[in-house]
Scaffold this motif. Structure first.
Motif, PDB file in Angstrom:
ATOM      1  N   VAL A 162       0.843  -1.198   0.000  1.00 15.96           N
ATOM      2  CA  VAL A 162       0.000   0.000   0.000  1.00 15.96           C
ATOM      3  C   VAL A 162       0.877   1.247   0.000  1.00 15.96           C
ATOM      4  O   VAL A 162       0.630   2.210  -0.710  1.00 15.96           O
ATOM      5  N   LYS A 163       1.948   1.182   0.761  1.00 12.47           N
ATOM      6  CA  LYS A 163       2.826   2.335   0.868  1.00 12.47           C
ATOM      7  C   LYS A 163       3.404   2.663  -0.511  1.00 12.47           C
ATOM      8  O   LYS A 163       3.401   3.821  -0.955  1.00 12.47           O
ATOM      9  N   ARG A 164       3.891   1.645  -1.183  1.00  7.98           N
ATOM     10  CA  ARG A 164       4.470   1.886  -2.513  1.00  7.98           C
ATOM     11  C   ARG A 164       3.430   2.442  -3.470  1.00  7.98           C
ATOM     12  O   ARG A 164       3.669   3.413  -4.189  1.00  7.98           O
ATOM     13  N   ARG A 165       2.252   1.815  -3.438  1.00  7.04           N
ATOM     14  CA  ARG A 165       1.230   2.240  -4.397  1.00  7.04           C
ATOM     15  C   ARG A 165       0.824   3.689  -4.134  1.00  7.04           C
ATOM     16  O   ARG A 165       0.682   4.479  -5.055  1.00  7.04           O
ATOM     17  N   LEU A 166       0.659   3.996  -2.854  1.00  5.06           N
ATOM     18  CA  LEU A 166       0.215   5.351  -2.541  1.00  5.06           C
ATOM     19  C   LEU A 166       1.280   6.376  -2.903  1.00  5.06           C
ATOM     20  O   LEU A 166       0.987   7.457  -3.397  1.00  5.06           O
ATOM     21  N   ASN A 167       2.519   6.026  -2.676  1.00  2.00           N
ATOM     22  CA  ASN A 167       3.572   6.976  -3.007  1.00  2.00           C
ATOM     23  C   ASN A 167       3.647   7.224  -4.513  1.00  2.00           C
ATOM     24  O   ASN A 167       3.878   8.344  -4.959  1.00  2.00           O
ATOM     25  N   GLN A 168       3.425   6.178  -5.280  1.00  6.40           N
ATOM     26  CA  GLN A 168       3.387   6.378  -6.728  1.00  6.40           C
ATOM     27  C   GLN A 168       2.234   7.279  -7.115  1.00  6.40           C
ATOM     28  O   GLN A 168       2.384   8.178  -7.935  1.00  6.40           O
ATOM     29  N   ALA A 169       1.098   6.984  -6.490  1.00  7.10           N
ATOM     30  CA  ALA A 169      -0.078   7.793  -6.810  1.00  7.10           C
ATOM     31  C   ALA A 169       0.197   9.249  -6.463  1.00  7.10           C
ATOM     32  O   ALA A 169      -0.142  10.167  -7.207  1.00  7.10           O
ATOM     33  N   ARG A 170       0.857   9.424  -5.325  1.00 12.18           N
ATOM     34  CA  ARG A 170       1.151  10.779  -4.871  1.00 12.18           C
ATOM     35  C   ARG A 170       1.989  11.513  -5.932  1.00 12.18           C
ATOM     36  O   ARG A 170       1.692  12.644  -6.317  1.00 12.18           O
ATOM     37  N   GLN A 171       3.007  10.836  -6.425  1.00 11.86           N
ATOM     38  CA  GLN A 171       3.841  11.462  -7.448  1.00 11.86           C
ATOM     39  C   GLN A 171       3.039  11.757  -8.695  1.00 11.86           C
ATOM     40  O   GLN A 171       3.112  12.829  -9.278  1.00 11.86           O
ATOM     41  N   LYS A 172       2.249  10.744  -9.060  1.00 11.73           N
ATOM     42  CA  LYS A 172       1.482  10.891 -10.296  1.00 11.73           C
ATOM     43  C   LYS A 172       0.542  12.103 -10.203  1.00 11.73           C
ATOM     44  O   LYS A 172       0.405  12.872 -11.147  1.00 11.73           O
ATOM     45  N   PHE A 173      -0.060  12.263  -9.053  1.00 12.60           N
ATOM     46  CA  PHE A 173      -1.000  13.370  -8.918  1.00 12.60           C
ATOM     47  C   PHE A 173      -0.300  14.664  -8.521  1.00 12.60           C
ATOM     48  O   PHE A 173      -0.946  15.670  -8.262  1.00 12.60           O
ATOM     49  N   GLY A 174       0.978  14.592  -8.403  1.00  8.10           N
ATOM     50  CA  GLY A 174       1.748  15.785  -8.084  1.00  8.10           C
ATOM     51  C   GLY A 174       1.473  16.354  -6.707  1.00  8.10           C
ATOM     52  O   GLY A 174       1.418  17.564  -6.520  1.00  8.10           O
ATOM     53  N   CYS A 175       1.279  15.481  -5.751  1.00  6.24           N
ATOM     54  CA  CYS A 175       1.056  15.970  -4.397  1.00  6.24           C
ATOM     55  C   CYS A 175       2.351  15.852  -3.615  1.00  6.24           C
ATOM     56  O   CYS A 175       3.096  14.888  -3.765  1.00  6.24           O
ATOM     57  N   ALA A 176       2.608  16.849  -2.770  1.00 10.41           N
ATOM     58  CA  ALA A 176       3.851  16.839  -2.009  1.00 10.41           C
ATOM     59  C   ALA A 176       3.808  15.781  -0.918  1.00 10.41           C
ATOM     60  O   ALA A 176       4.791  15.100  -0.655  1.00 10.41           O
ATOM     61  N   THR A 177       2.689  15.633  -0.292  1.00 12.55           N
ATOM     62  CA  THR A 177       2.583  14.667   0.804  1.00 12.55           C
ATOM     63  C   THR A 177       1.331  13.831   0.619  1.00 12.55           C
ATOM     64  O   THR A 177       0.448  14.169  -0.179  1.00 12.55           O
ATOM     65  N   LEU A 178       1.291  12.770   1.399  1.00 14.29           N
ATOM     66  CA  LEU A 178       0.088  11.941   1.344  1.00 14.29           C
ATOM     67  C   LEU A 178      -1.111  12.695   1.902  1.00 14.29           C
ATOM     68  O   LEU A 178      -2.245  12.470   1.497  1.00 14.29           O
ATOM     69  N   SER A 179      -0.836  13.586   2.846  1.00 16.53           N
ATOM     70  CA  SER A 179      -1.950  14.372   3.381  1.00 16.53           C
ATOM     71  C   SER A 179      -2.559  15.232   2.295  1.00 16.53           C
ATOM     72  O   SER A 179      -3.780  15.404   2.226  1.00 16.53           O
ATOM     73  N   ALA A 180      -1.680  15.751   1.449  1.00 20.13           N
ATOM     74  CA  ALA A 180      -2.201  16.553   0.345  1.00 20.13           C
ATOM     75  C   ALA A 180      -3.039  15.679  -0.579  1.00 20.13           C
ATOM     76  O   ALA A 180      -4.109  16.079  -1.048  1.00 20.13           O
ATOM     77  N   LEU A 181      -2.529  14.464  -0.791  1.00 21.88           N
ATOM     78  CA  LEU A 181      -3.287  13.540  -1.631  1.00 21.88           C
ATOM     79  C   LEU A 181      -4.646  13.254  -0.996  1.00 21.88           C
ATOM     80  O   LEU A 181      -5.681  13.241  -1.671  1.00 21.88           O
ATOM     81  N   GLN A 182      -4.599  13.088   0.306  1.00 18.76           N
ATOM     82  CA  GLN A 182      -5.854  12.814   1.021  1.00 18.76           C
ATOM     83  C   GLN A 182      -6.838  13.950   0.811  1.00 18.76           C
ATOM     84  O   GLN A 182      -8.015  13.732   0.533  1.00 18.76           O
ATOM     85  N   ASP A 183      -6.312  15.137   0.913  1.00 14.52           N
ATOM     86  CA  ASP A 183      -7.158  16.308   0.724  1.00 14.52           C
ATOM     87  C   ASP A 183      -7.820  16.245  -0.647  1.00 14.52           C
ATOM     88  O   ASP A 183      -9.035  16.404  -0.784  1.00 14.52           O
ATOM     89  N   ARG A 184      -7.024  15.930  -1.643  1.00 14.05           N
ATOM     90  CA  ARG A 184      -7.596  15.912  -2.984  1.00 14.05           C
ATOM     91  C   ARG A 184      -8.595  14.768  -3.151  1.00 14.05           C
ATOM     92  O   ARG A 184      -9.652  14.942  -3.734  1.00 14.05           O
ATOM     93  N   VAL A 185      -8.224  13.624  -2.640  1.00 16.72           N
ATOM     94  CA  VAL A 185      -9.124  12.479  -2.814  1.00 16.72           C
ATOM     95  C   VAL A 185     -10.480  12.763  -2.180  1.00 16.72           C
ATOM     96  O   VAL A 185     -11.529  12.443  -2.731  1.00 16.72           O
ATOM     97  N   LEU A 186     -10.418  13.402  -1.021  1.00 17.33           N
ATOM     98  CA  LEU A 186     -11.673  13.671  -0.328  1.00 17.33           C
ATOM     99  C   LEU A 186     -12.543  14.656  -1.103  1.00 17.33           C
ATOM    100  O   LEU A 186     -13.759  14.561  -1.071  1.00 17.33           O
ATOM    101  N   HIS A 187     -11.896  15.576  -1.762  1.00 16.42           N
ATOM    102  CA  HIS A 187     -12.689  16.617  -2.408  1.00 16.42           C
ATOM    103  C   HIS A 187     -12.868  16.450  -3.895  1.00 16.42           C
ATOM    104  O   HIS A 187     -13.614  17.175  -4.518  1.00 16.42           O
TER     105      HIS A 187
END
Ligand SMILES: C[S@@+](CC[C@H](N)C(=O)[O-])C[C@H]1O[C@@H](n2cnc3c(N)ncnc32)[C@H](O)[C@@H]1O
Lengths: 286, 1175
Positions: free
Chosen positions: A44-69
């Protein structure tokens, strides 16, 4: 070692990214009801980190923010979190063993139900459909092909694959003891191979999660390959529990090449049927 | 030799064995046992040898002592002889002298008288002397000087005799004088004197010899005596010694046997691949049982410390150390010593013996460090309350190595296992990585391709974009404002909706719970109060009777409140039934007047009833409900009016009929007016408190009015009075549809599942309420499991079970029941339905689905009516509480009869001779008998007069199809109908399979693996209790049907492709009188609905719809159903395996009335169907 396998929700985890992952998975669960909280942490960690890069988010929290909204992001994130790798007759020996050892037992039932859990883009389903057709059981069999990724399910229902994969498929089919030519089952068009519609005539495609949902039917054979590897122990046990209650007495369970029941809490409920091929049979007492 | 051989071979064998044990548990254990046996044999041989040696010694001793005695006796004999010899010598000497004197006397007599007669002694003496002399000579042979004396004597004798002879001869020849001359020479006298001297010498000598011999004899005697005495003493000592040795050998042997069997037993207990804790536990159990220890603990090495791995007989809360290190405490000391430590009579040990009745400290303790190859792998402590077998320490010493090796190999195994698990985990992880890699790769390729393409298009789009951008920004700003407004409004609405939903849910829950929970206890207290106030015993004071009456009347009030609540909840749940009938208004008015006249008179109120002009004779409505409303209004009016009048008027107003109740009482303030109809809101207020009553009357009246199709309104002025008017439609359309809508108009069901009874939390019940025989239970004992949460009834059942010679187990909760049943598999079960945690029916269902417990006959006892469900789930009998003792006994007897199952019988129906034979061969066994027939006719014949446990049926028979045979069997009562296994050579279509499934649970298609499966299925059937119904059970079932009239004859369409569920649902509802139609998927469901639509007697009343189905799924079908006008109101309950809320919302959104999550719960499903079934 423990912590690597199953993140204990009660144990405080110091590392920020672990906290972030936990929170993100929780957010995904609460908002979209996709439950990845019991998945193997490392993956999960690897997958999420890739997703984070792909979506251009600096942190997973930022990714979380985007996913939620941004709900539409979830579809994409889902394709990161669920790894879609499959082949027709993947591990041909597995299908060979099915053909030689399991099919004779299945033949004694007037009608059959086969559950392909985590069917991904459908390759496994078509393998089974072809195998059952070759063995003359297709007409009395109902397949359930389930997965949590709706995109994958759509592809499975379409049954269209890149032409350049067909070489491998054909080889696999032959190795699995195929009795006919694979080309009998597909047409080619526009650089793709379209599998015969009639192969999925007896198939129900459905969104079903091994992590959250219940058993839906009594089955004679469950094939769940290369799905449990993404789960932690507890979730593996849950999934195996589902198969156990879905299977009829003496029903069969097939797992992927690297998966085993040996360390499951439920290993007692099954006996090894064909050892090398991870084929198990439900015991009487279970 | 042998001993030495064994001993010398030991170290080698020992080492090899250790290695083997470590390497492969099982084989090592076996070697170990052999080794132990050998060592024991060595010891045995040694003791045997000692015993035989000592026995040989005894033999030698007795031979020697015998010989000594013999010699002694001989010496004694000889001595006696010698003494006797001297005696003879003395005698002989005297004899000779007297003989000589005789001769002399004879001679002298002759010489004096000359008479020859005197010569006789003389003549006789001559030979006698010679003889005597010879005898003496013989006797004295050994004494030379005596012999010499004898010879001298012989000389004297000879001369004396010669003189005698001469004198005699002279006398005869020459006369007496010549003879006298010779005599006077005195030679004869000299000879005699010499002889006397010699004789006396010889006698003296002989006497002294004799004296010596006597002394010698005496000595010999003493010696003999002494030797006898000595040998006797030695004999005794030897015997004692040998006895002691033998008994010691026996003790040793017993001890060594004890040790040996102890060691063997221990090894057996440690055999196999056991985990450390199992191993420790097994070792403890074994050792404790074997040595009669009362408490024991097992510590296994864990790094440098020792960790507790198991205990025996130690209470949970004991302060026994969890671990210890070298040298810490006694345990630690024992590790340092490396030897077993025995401590007797200790005042205070840390070990405790615990039982239900108390705890004790053991008096003796043995601590054993289990050691092998110099490493202490475990430490065992045994505690004894009393003295322990003396060899215990020895046994432990010897067990030490076995245990240690077993612990070590368990540890190795565990380590291996965890390595394996780790490897497995890593290989899974690798697999995920490789899969991920593949995906990434594909994605990368995809991306680079896409990148190139998009690059070209990008330029162009850029321009377009910039243009539109401006426009968009403008719009976005506007939209944002709108959106904000909207969302704010929506939020508010949402909050309101949630509040509303919640309050209505709370209310429903409250109503359902309270009325139900209160009525029961209240009933009994009312009855008791009544009994008291009747004062039949005459022993209560006036005051006490008054108290009792007060209790009763308060209770009545309470009951009225509860009844009201119940009414209200019924109406709200849409369960209130309306029975329209023509109601005469005149009669109604006069009835009411009569009823309220006394009340009015009591308060001096004027009561007026008035029938307006043009009011019809009758109106069609539910008389009871109408009366209820009006009575309520009137009683309120009377209650709230202190002076003035109460008027009931019945008027007609534009096709409606209006009943008004007008009073001149306190009135209601405008702000309260809209509250008076609200249940509970008003109850909060002060009005009801001041004037009594439940405060629910008006709420009920309003709901009832609605049910009757009317409205209830109030007009009032504070202090002047109130007017309540009930307006009903004159011509109500009481058609079924209308009614249905009305009853259902009642408040929406709460979002959650309406539950028949709120699930109560599981209350942990102390088992000690009713004792239990689980400790006494042995394999093969007859036992009954009583599942009952009411301790007093459980007690009754418990005693009854004992009366009938059953051991009895008691469980109070459903979970407990399952666990107990699975663990102890009792012979029979008596099951209560109302259990604190789950329904007993769920227990029954689980029991019957578990292979371990499904053969156990279950008798159901319940306060509620679940007879049918229980029997169809496989109960052998059913009883409604309260139950009479005789009925209970009867039930137990029936269970008992179940237990004495005779030989199992199977009927095989197969036309092919060869196969028939083969099947018989396959299935027949020691307790299974096969009866085989070839035709349907024969089969019927057999079933007419015989019952079978199971029947195996081929579908193609010469005289009838198997299916029609089954149909006949199911319809004709005169045939027994055993469970059927269909065994057929041809494939079966889906429809045929469905048809067959009604009669047969398992269908087998013949093929390579079919015999295996047939055997398997038959075995299964024979082990489960067949749920055939006895006539009285069938009667019960019929009764049950009537009780649940709501479902009688109603049609339920079950849309489901899972056979298991089809079977279960059919089994639940058919016995309740419902008719089940089955569709396999959404499309079939629509077809069925279509077909039955036109046929009024086949119309479907309710649909149960699965979501996941082939061809057309449930959601699509649901939408299609709602699209059709005719089915807009058709109740549909969806069954879903998805757990997520949104999935369930999707069901509702698609038009389902309700949904239910799988796996299906029988009770819930039935009640859900009851809720939605149109009335
Ligand atoms: C690697 S693929 C396996 C494909 C196929 N079974 C094979 O072995 O060729 C794993 C699949 O499991 C699915 N999956 C992941 N989590 C799941 C869950 N909780 N329930 C059902 N399927 C899941 C993923 O969507 C993905 O399609």
């Amino acid at each position: 070692m423990d912590a690597k396998i199953s993140p204990d929700p009660h144990r405080p985890v110091g590392r920020t990214d672990d906290i972030e992952i936990r929170l993100l998975l929780e957010a995904i669960f609460q908002k979209y009801h996709y439950d990845f909280r019991g998945y193997a942490m490392a993956s999960v960690k690897r997958r999420l980190n890739q997703a984070r890069q792909k979506f251009g988010c600096a942190t997973l929290s930022a990714l979380q923010d985007r996913v939620l909204h941004e709900p539409e992001l979830m579809t994409e994130l889902l394709s990161f979190l669920t790894v879609q790798v499959s082949e027709l007759f993947r591990d041909p020996q597995y299908f060979r063993t099915l053909r030689e050892k399991v099919i004779p037992h299945l033949r004694t039932y007037p009608s059959l139900k086969v559950w392909i859990a985590g069917c991904s883009t459908g390759e496994e389903l078509y393998s089974f459909a072809i195998l059952f057709r070759e063995e003359g059981l297709e007409s009395r069999t109902l397949f359930y092909a389930t997965d949590i990724n709706p995109e994958a399910l759509k592809k499975a229902e379409a049954g269209i694959y890149d032409l350049d994969r067909l070489k491998l498929f054909t080889e696999n089919h032959r190795l699995s003891g195929g009795k006919s030519s694979l080309s009998d089952y597909y047409r080619t068009a526009y650089g793709a191979a379209v599998f015969d519609k009639s192969l999925r005539k007896n198939c129900v495609f459905s969104d079903h999660s091994l992590a959250t949902d219940a058993v839906f039917a009594e089955t004679h054979l469950c094939s769940c390959r290369n799905v449990l590897i993404y789960f932690d122990c507890a979730l593996q046990d849950r999934a195996i529990g589902l198969f156990q209650s879905s299977l009829i007495r003496k029903g069969f369970l097939g797992l992927g090449a690297k998966e085993t029941l040996r360390f499951s809490r439920r290993s007692e409920a099954f006996s090894e049927f064909a050892r090398g091929e991870r084929l198990y049979q439900k015991r009487d007492l279970a | 030799m042998l001993l030495i051989g064994c001993l010398s071979s030991r170290p080698y064998g020992h080492q090899r064995q250790t290695v083997a044990a470590v390497g492969r548990g099982g084989i090592g254990d076996a070697t170990l046992i052999n080794l132990l046996k050998k060592a024991a044999t060595d010891r045995q041989l040694r003791t045997d040898l000692i015993i035989s040696l000592s026995l040989a010694m005894i033999a030698v001793f007795f031979v020697i002592s015998g010989m000594i005695s013999f010699l002694n006796v001989r010496t004694l004999n000889r001595n006696a002889e010698l003494v006797a010899e001297t005696h003879e010598v003395l005698l002989g000497l005297n004899n000779i002298m007297s003989l000589l004197k005789d001769a002399e006397t004879g001679q002298r007599g002759f010489l004096l008288t000359g008479e020859a007669a005197y010569l006789q002694p003389y003549e006789e003496a001559l030979p006698a002397v010679e003889n005597q002399m010879m005898a003496l000579e013989r006797a004295m042979e050994s004494q030379p000087h005596q012999v010499r004396r004898l010879q001298a004597m012989q000389g004297h004798i000879d001369s004396k005799l010669a003189e005698l002879t001469r004198t005699v001869d002279l006398y005869r020849q020459e006369g007496p004088d010549a003879a006298l001359v010779v005599i006077r020479r005195n030679r004869g006298k000299a000879d005699m004197d010499a002889m006397r001297g010699l004789v006396s010498d010889m006698q003296d000598e002989t006497r002294s010899i004799r004296q010596a011999r006597l002394v010698e004899r005496q000595e010999a005697f003493v010696t003999a005596f002494a030797s006898v005495l000595i040998s006797a003493v030695i004999g005794v000592i030897l015997s004692v010694a040998i006895t002691w040795m033998i008994s010691r050998a026996a003790t040793l042997r017993r001890r060594s046997e004890w040790l040996q069997s102890g060691q063997a037993g221990l090894s057996a207990a440690l055999l196999g691949e056991q985990r450390l804790d199992q191993l420790a536990r097994n070792a403890l159990i074994y050792l404790a049982k074997y040595t009669d220890a009362h408490a024991a603990a097992f510590y296994a090495a864990d790094g440098s410390a020792y960790k507790r791995a198991a205990t025996y007989g130690v209470p949970v809360d004991d302060d026994l150390p969890k671990n210890f290190t070298r040298g810490q405490g006694l345990l630690g000391e024992a590790v340092v010593d490396g030897k077993a430590m025995v401590i007797n009579n200790i005042a205070d040990s840390h070990l405790t013996v615990g039982a239900a009745l108390g705890q004790w400290r053991p008096k003796h303790v043995i601590i054993l460090p289990a050691k092998s190859d110099g490493v202490i792998e475990a430490v065992i402590e045994l505690g004894f309350l009393h003295a322990y077998p003396p060899a215990t320490a020895d046994l432990l010493e010897r067990a030490s190595e076995v245990i240690s090796v077993a612990v070590r190999s368990a540890n190795y195994r565990a380590a291996l296992e965890s390595f394996l698990e780790e490897t497995q985990r890593q290989s899974q992880e690798l697999q995920t990585q490789s899969e991920e890699l593949r995906v990434n790769n594909e994605e990368l390729e995809e991306q680079s391709r896409a990148l190139k393409e998009s690059h070209v298009r990008l330029e162009q789009q850029q321009a377009e974009l910039e243009q539109t951008n401006y426009l968009l920004q403008e719009q976005a700003a506007q939209l944002e404002v709108q959106r904000d407004d909207l969302s704010r409004a929506k939020d508010e609405v949402d909050v309101k909706a949630i509040e509303l939903e919640q309050s209505s849910r709370y209310k429903s829950d409250f109503l359902a719970n309270m009325s139900h929970e209160l009525r029961t206890p209240l009933n009994s207290s009312l009855i008791l109060a009544k009994l008291l106030s009747d004062n039949t015993g005459g022993n209560l004071t006036e005051e006490q009777v008054e108290f009792a009456r007060t209790i009763q009347s308060s209770g009545d009030d309470l009951l009225a409140l509860i009844n009201d609540i119940l009414d209200l909840s019924k109406i709200e749940a849409g369960q209130m039934e309306i029975h329209p009938e023509p109601v005469s208004l005149k009669r109604l008015a006069s009835d009411l007047e009569r009823a309220f006249a006394p009340v009015a008179a009591q308060k001096s109120l004027t009561l007026i009833t008035r029938l307006g002009a043009g009011v019809p004779e009758t109106v069609i409505t539910d008389r009871q409900r109408l009366e209820q409303v009006l009575k309520n209004l009137l009683s309120n009016a009377c209650k709230f009016t202190e002076a003035g009048s109460v008027e009931l008027a019945i008027l007609q107003d534009e096709g409606r009929i209006v009943f008004t109740v007008k009073d001149t009482g306190i009135g209601i303030s405008p702000e309260h007016q809209h509250l008076v109809f609200d249940a509970f809101r008003q109850a909060d207020g002060t009005i009801s408190r001041k004037y009594g009553g439940t405060g629910l009357g008006l709420s009920i009246s309003r709901e009832l009015s609605r049910l009757l199709g009317g409205t209830l309104a109030v007009a009032s002025q504070l202090g002047l009075g109130s007017t309540f008017s009930l307006s009903l439609p004159l011509a109500n359309d009481w058609s079924r549809d209308e009614l249905r809508r009305d009853t259902k108009v009642a408040p929406p069901l709460p979002a959650g599942l309406p539950e028949p009874l709120p699930e109560r939390p599981a209350i942990p019940m102390p088992r000690s309420d009713v004792g239990d025989d689980r400790e006494k239970l042995k394999a093969g004992a007859r036992s009954i499991l009583v599942v009952e949460d009411d301790p007093s009834f459980a007690r009754i059942l418990y005693d009854l079970a004992h009366d009938l010679d059953f051991l009895c187990l008691v469980a109070h909760t459903a979970e407990d029941a399952m666990a107990t049943a699975q663990q102890y598999t009792p012979s029979a079960i008596v099951l209560d339905v109302g259990l604190p945690d789950h329904s007993g029916l769920s227990v029954l269902d689980r029991l019957k689905r578990d292979v371990r417990t499904r053969h156990i006959p279950v008798h159901v006892v319940s306060a509620g009516d679940y007879a049918h469900t229980a029997l169809s789930l496989g109960a052998v009998g059913y009883m409604l509480k309260p139950v009479k003792r005789e009925e209970l006994i009867d039930a137990f007897k029936r269970l008992e009869a179940r237990l004495d199952q005779p030989m199992r019988q199977i009927l095989i129906v197969e036309d092919d001779e060869v196969q028939r034979h083969a099947m018989c061969k396959l299935l027949a066994s020691q307790d299974v008998e096969c009866v085989a027939v070839g035709t349907a006719a024969e089969c019927l014949e057999k079933l007419k007069d015989q019952t079978f446990d199971c029947m195996v049926l081929d579908l193609s028979l010469p005289d009838a199809s198997g299916y029609s045979l089954l149909e006949t069997l199911s319809q004709e009562e005169s045939y027994a109908f055993p469970p059927v296994i269909v065994y057929t050579g041809r494939e079966i279509s889906y429809d045929d399979e469905q048809k067959l499934r009604r009669y047969s649970r398992s269908i087998i298609i013949k093929g390579a693996k079919s015999p295996e499966r047939l055997l398997d299925e038959v075995t299964l059937f024979l082990h489960q209790v067949v749920a055939e119904l006895s006539p009285e059970q069938q009667k019960l079932l019929k009764k049950a049907k009537h009780r649940d009239a709501m479902l009688e004859g109603r049609r339920i369409l079950l849309v489901e492709d899972d056979v298991r569920n089809v079977y279960a649902v059919t089994n639940i509802f058919e016995p309740l009188g419902a008719i089940i139609a089955i569709a396999r998927n959404g499309r079939e469901a629509l077809d069925t609905l279509d077909k039955t639509q036109e046929l009024p007697d086949q119309a479907i009343d309710l649909v149960l719809m699965d979501v996941m189905m082939p061809e057309m799924d449930g959601l699509t079908a649901m939408r299609k159903i709602r699209e059709n006008k005719a089915w807009k109101k058709l109740p549909v309950i969806m069954l879903t395996a998805k757990a997520m809320k949104d999935d369930q919302e999707r069901c509702i959104a698609a038009g389902a009335n309700d949904y239910m999550a799988k796996p299906l719960d029988v009770d819930k499903l039935v009640s859900l169907v009851r809720v939605w079934m149109p009335k």
